[in-house]
Design a protein around this motif. Structure first.
Motif, PDB file in Angstrom:
ATOM      1  N   LEU A 126       0.871  -1.168   0.000  1.00 42.52           N
ATOM      2  CA  LEU A 126       0.000   0.000   0.000  1.00 42.52           C
ATOM      3  C   LEU A 126       0.911   1.222   0.000  1.00 42.52           C
ATOM      4  O   LEU A 126       1.546   1.531   1.015  1.00 42.52           O
ATOM      5  N   ASN A 127       1.009   1.895  -1.132  1.00 39.28           N
ATOM      6  CA  ASN A 127       1.976   2.984  -1.283  1.00 39.28           C
ATOM      7  C   ASN A 127       1.343   4.325  -0.928  1.00 39.28           C
ATOM      8  O   ASN A 127       0.450   4.800  -1.630  1.00 39.28           O
ATOM      9  N   CYS A 128       1.840   4.948   0.133  1.00 41.23           N
ATOM     10  CA  CYS A 128       1.344   6.252   0.583  1.00 41.23           C
ATOM     11  C   CYS A 128       2.399   7.340   0.399  1.00 41.23           C
ATOM     12  O   CYS A 128       2.327   8.391   1.052  1.00 41.23           O
ATOM     13  N   VAL A 129       3.374   7.107  -0.473  1.00 41.83           N
ATOM     14  CA  VAL A 129       4.467   8.064  -0.689  1.00 41.83           C
ATOM     15  C   VAL A 129       4.175   8.897  -1.926  1.00 41.83           C
ATOM     16  O   VAL A 129       4.211   8.400  -3.055  1.00 41.83           O
ATOM     17  N   GLY A 130       3.844  10.150  -1.741  1.00 43.35           N
ATOM     18  CA  GLY A 130       3.586  11.057  -2.850  1.00 43.35           C
ATOM     19  C   GLY A 130       4.442  12.296  -2.742  1.00 43.35           C
ATOM     20  O   GLY A 130       5.181  12.463  -1.757  1.00 43.35           O
ATOM     21  N   PRO A 131       4.395  13.167  -3.748  1.00 46.29           N
ATOM     22  CA  PRO A 131       3.623  13.033  -4.988  1.00 46.29           C
ATOM     23  C   PRO A 131       4.104  11.839  -5.820  1.00 46.29           C
ATOM     24  O   PRO A 131       5.304  11.594  -5.946  1.00 46.29           O
ATOM     25  N   TYR A 132       3.168  11.139  -6.394  1.00 44.19           N
ATOM     26  CA  TYR A 132       3.497   9.913  -7.112  1.00 44.19           C
ATOM     27  C   TYR A 132       4.236  10.194  -8.404  1.00 44.19           C
ATOM     28  O   TYR A 132       5.025   9.356  -8.872  1.00 44.19           O
ATOM     29  N   ARG A 133       4.023  11.356  -8.979  1.00 42.49           N
ATOM     30  CA  ARG A 133       4.770  11.726 -10.176  1.00 42.49           C
ATOM     31  C   ARG A 133       6.275  11.717  -9.906  1.00 42.49           C
ATOM     32  O   ARG A 133       7.081  11.382 -10.780  1.00 42.49           O
ATOM     33  N   LEU A 134       6.651  12.056  -8.674  1.00 49.77           N
ATOM     34  CA  LEU A 134       8.062  12.109  -8.304  1.00 49.77           C
ATOM     35  C   LEU A 134       8.568  10.794  -7.727  1.00 49.77           C
ATOM     36  O   LEU A 134       9.711  10.411  -7.961  1.00 49.77           O
ATOM     37  N   TYR A 135       7.724  10.108  -6.950  1.00 52.04           N
ATOM     38  CA  TYR A 135       8.229   8.988  -6.149  1.00 52.04           C
ATOM     39  C   TYR A 135       7.519   7.659  -6.401  1.00 52.04           C
ATOM     40  O   TYR A 135       7.884   6.653  -5.789  1.00 52.04           O
ATOM     41  N   GLY A 136       6.521   7.635  -7.273  1.00 52.16           N
ATOM     42  CA  GLY A 136       5.711   6.427  -7.403  1.00 52.16           C
ATOM     43  C   GLY A 136       6.285   5.333  -8.285  1.00 52.16           C
ATOM     44  O   GLY A 136       6.143   4.146  -7.977  1.00 52.16           O
ATOM     45  N   GLU A 137       6.925   5.708  -9.394  1.00 58.96           N
ATOM     46  CA  GLU A 137       7.323   4.693 -10.371  1.00 58.96           C
ATOM     47  C   GLU A 137       8.289   3.645  -9.821  1.00 58.96           C
ATOM     48  O   GLU A 137       8.128   2.449 -10.134  1.00 58.96           O
ATOM     49  N   PRO A 138       9.315   4.010  -9.025  1.00 54.72           N
ATOM     50  CA  PRO A 138      10.196   2.953  -8.502  1.00 54.72           C
ATOM     51  C   PRO A 138       9.447   1.895  -7.697  1.00 54.72           C
ATOM     52  O   PRO A 138       9.817   0.713  -7.722  1.00 54.72           O
ATOM     53  N   VAL A 139       8.392   2.289  -6.997  1.00 55.37           N
ATOM     54  CA  VAL A 139       7.629   1.327  -6.206  1.00 55.37           C
ATOM     55  C   VAL A 139       6.816   0.422  -7.126  1.00 55.37           C
ATOM     56  O   VAL A 139       6.781  -0.799  -6.939  1.00 55.37           O
ATOM     57  N   VAL A 140       6.165   1.005  -8.135  1.00 56.42           N
ATOM     58  CA  VAL A 140       5.427   0.201  -9.105  1.00 56.42           C
ATOM     59  C   VAL A 140       6.365  -0.783  -9.790  1.00 56.42           C
ATOM     60  O   VAL A 140       6.052  -1.976  -9.920  1.00 56.42           O
ATOM     61  N   SER A 141       7.527  -0.313 -10.225  1.00 60.10           N
ATOM     62  CA  SER A 141       8.488  -1.168 -10.922  1.00 60.10           C
ATOM     63  C   SER A 141       8.919  -2.346 -10.053  1.00 60.10           C
ATOM     64  O   SER A 141       8.960  -3.495 -10.519  1.00 60.10           O
ATOM     65  N   ALA A 142       9.210  -2.078  -8.781  1.00 57.86           N
ATOM     66  CA  ALA A 142       9.643  -3.154  -7.879  1.00 57.86           C
ATOM     67  C   ALA A 142       8.527  -4.169  -7.667  1.00 57.86           C
ATOM     68  O   ALA A 142       8.770  -5.385  -7.653  1.00 57.86           O
ATOM     69  N   CYS A 143       7.293  -3.692  -7.513  1.00 55.89           N
ATOM     70  CA  CYS A 143       6.171  -4.601  -7.314  1.00 55.89           C
ATOM     71  C   CYS A 143       5.919  -5.456  -8.552  1.00 55.89           C
ATOM     72  O   CYS A 143       5.703  -6.669  -8.452  1.00 55.89           O
ATOM     73  N   VAL A 144       5.967  -4.833  -9.712  1.00 57.61           N
ATOM     74  CA  VAL A 144       5.718  -5.567 -10.944  1.00 57.61           C
ATOM     75  C   VAL A 144       6.792  -6.633 -11.146  1.00 57.61           C
ATOM     76  O   VAL A 144       6.478  -7.795 -11.463  1.00 57.61           O
ATOM     77  N   GLU A 145       8.037  -6.284 -10.967  1.00 57.23           N
ATOM     78  CA  GLU A 145       9.115  -7.264 -11.162  1.00 57.23           C
ATOM     79  C   GLU A 145       9.065  -8.365 -10.121  1.00 57.23           C
ATOM     80  O   GLU A 145       9.453  -9.498 -10.390  1.00 57.23           O
ATOM     81  N   GLY A 146       8.576  -8.043  -8.927  1.00 56.27           N
ATOM     82  CA  GLY A 146       8.495  -9.047  -7.869  1.00 56.27           C
ATOM     83  C   GLY A 146       7.200  -9.826  -7.856  1.00 56.27           C
ATOM     84  O   GLY A 146       7.023 -10.708  -7.007  1.00 56.27           O
TER      85      GLY A 146
END
Length: 448
Positions: free
Chosen positions: A90-110
């Motif tokens: 559950l990602n609560c780290v924003g703004p997502y434009r700045l900080y969201g993609e690394p979390v999405v990438s890690a989740c997708v790869e994992g």
């Protein structure tokens, strides 16, 4: 091993919204039959995350069995390690434009599921373009906009559409958000920063949309949607309405696009025959419609204050120096609507919302064949609940998470989706109603 992984981890647990998410999730851990959900909390600073846990658990002592995980969105190895410990982030780290993609990438790869509470269209559409195919392959379900942006809009439009029983058919619905409190309505700086960055990067979003292939459009009967007025008085609900460039409309439109491509919805990875039948029946009752978003006020003076804030963001948000001024002095440029310190606990407790859906359509679909294109029927529905940012948002996010934990087999294997197309056929609405968010039909009538 798989069965030793945590059910969920809240990333950004020490942030202003994150700590409210932690507090609400703590109250949901014990299940019927003595089972318990195993969660962890994560952030850059172990001490700050521990402090947030103590705040969230007060006046009780914090549970001793909740692990605190150090993870930083600027450190891919830490995010990969985080994903190895959980089934859901559950990602609560924003703004997502700045900080969201690394979390999405890690989740997708994992192959880990991902939820967030963003209201940033550019981020959501970029993630779909970049990660949808890979997420399908790895079995990672990535769903943004699971907070107040945009669960009430998604479920509200679906609930409203289902009120048009055959032979009636909807044409359009507009939602009017009214925020109410006996104290001042206050947002935190993170929400304001996301809005400012959205203005600064609007051309990037337009470029992304032009680069993507055209997709199926929902077939909405009748004439095109009416041209929206910037300001108008809606006598039937007693509000002055201000048109908003809202992410809600974009998210709802994405769900309608997926539904146009798959009219029976998205099959679950291991859904049983009963749920498959339920899903098909559910979506057969949901009709596409035009959707507009407004914020409603009882006085024109309040409308003027919002216009003042919007003009400041539009005029200054396109320039680096302007953005610096906006973010340095948010209280000045928003007339106190946003503060760096966010709302007080008393301000959060006193606030509520009402989201009224005013829909127009046809009492009989045959009217369209007779070239009677003016709607002759009106339905009004409403969703209402507690404060939007720090009470309703934790409720909607955590209930979405609990559905993922409890019903993963009934949901798509993986991909990047808006919440409506995934959670629509589940029991999300019933869960929200049990947690203080109401859905009601206010009126149905014929109009001339």
């Amino acid at each position: 091993m798989e069965d030793e992984r945590l059910d969920a981890v809240i990333l950004g647990a020490s942030g202003f919204t994150g700590k409210y998410v932690v507090r609400y999730f703590l109250a949901q851990l014990d299940r019927d039959g003595g089972q318990r959900i195993n969660i962890g909390i994560a952030g850059r600073s172990r001490s700050k995350v521990a402090e947030a846990l103590r705040w969230a658990a007060a006046p009780s002592l914090p549970p001793a069995n909740i692990p605190i995980i150090e993870a930083d969105v600027t450190s891919p190895p830490s995010l990969a390690a985080l994903c190895r410990r959980t089934k859901l982030v559950l990602n609560c780290v924003g703004p997502y434009r700045l900080y969201g993609e690394p979390v999405v990438s890690a989740c997708v790869e994992g192959g880990v599921d991902y939820l967030d509470i963003t209201g940033e269209p550019g981020f959501m559409e970029k993630m779909e373009a970049a990660y949808h195919q890979r997420a399908e392959e790895t079995g990672s379900l990535v769903i943004s906009a699971c907070g107040y942006d945009s669960i009430p809009a998604e479920l509200g439009v679906i609930f409203h559409s289902k009120q048009w029983k055959p032979p009636s058919v909807p044409h359009s619905v507009d939602s009017y958000l009214a925020l109410e409190s006996d104290k001042r309505i206050v947002g935190n700086i993170g929400t304001f920063q996301s809005a400012v960055l959205g203005v600064a990067n609007v051309h990037d979003l337009q470029k992304l949309r032009r680069s993507r292939p055209r997709r199926a459009k929902p077939q909405i009967p009748g004439p095109p949607a009416r041209k929206a007025k910037l300001i108008e008085h809606i006598s039937s609900i007693g509000l002055w309405a201000l048109k908003l460039p809202s992410s809600d409309a974009i998210v709802v439109r994405r769900t309608q696009t997926f539904l146009a491509e798959d009219p029976q919805g998205l099959p679950g990875v291991n859904e049983n025959s009963d749920f498959a039948e339920k899903r098909k029946n559910f979506w057969s009752e949901v009709k596409p419609l035009h959707y507009g978003v407004y914020i409603g006020y009882k006085s024109l003076l309040s409308v003027a204050g919002t216009i003042f804030t919007g003009l400041n963001v539009l005029l200054l948000g396109s320039f680096g120096w302007g953005r610096s001024l906006l973010l340095k002095y948010p209280e000045i440029f928003t007339l106190g609507l946003f503060k760096k310190t966010g709302p007080t606990e008393e301000e959060v407790k006193s606030a509520t919302f009402k989201m009224t859906f005013l829909g127009h359509g046809y009492s009989d679909e045959s009217c369209l064949l007779q070239q009677k294109t003016k709607p002759d029927m009106e339905i009004v529905t409403r969703i209402s609940g507690p404060e939007v940012g720090y009470v309703t948002t934790p409720i909607t996010l955590v209930q979405c998470a609990l559905i993922l934990i409890d019903q993963r087999h009934s949901l798509p294997k993986g991909g990047v989706f808006p919440p409506g197309i995934v959670f629509g056929p589940t029991d999300l609405q019933e869960r929200l109603e049990k947690n203080g968010i109401s859905f009601e039909v206010l009126s149905k009538r014929t109009i001339s």
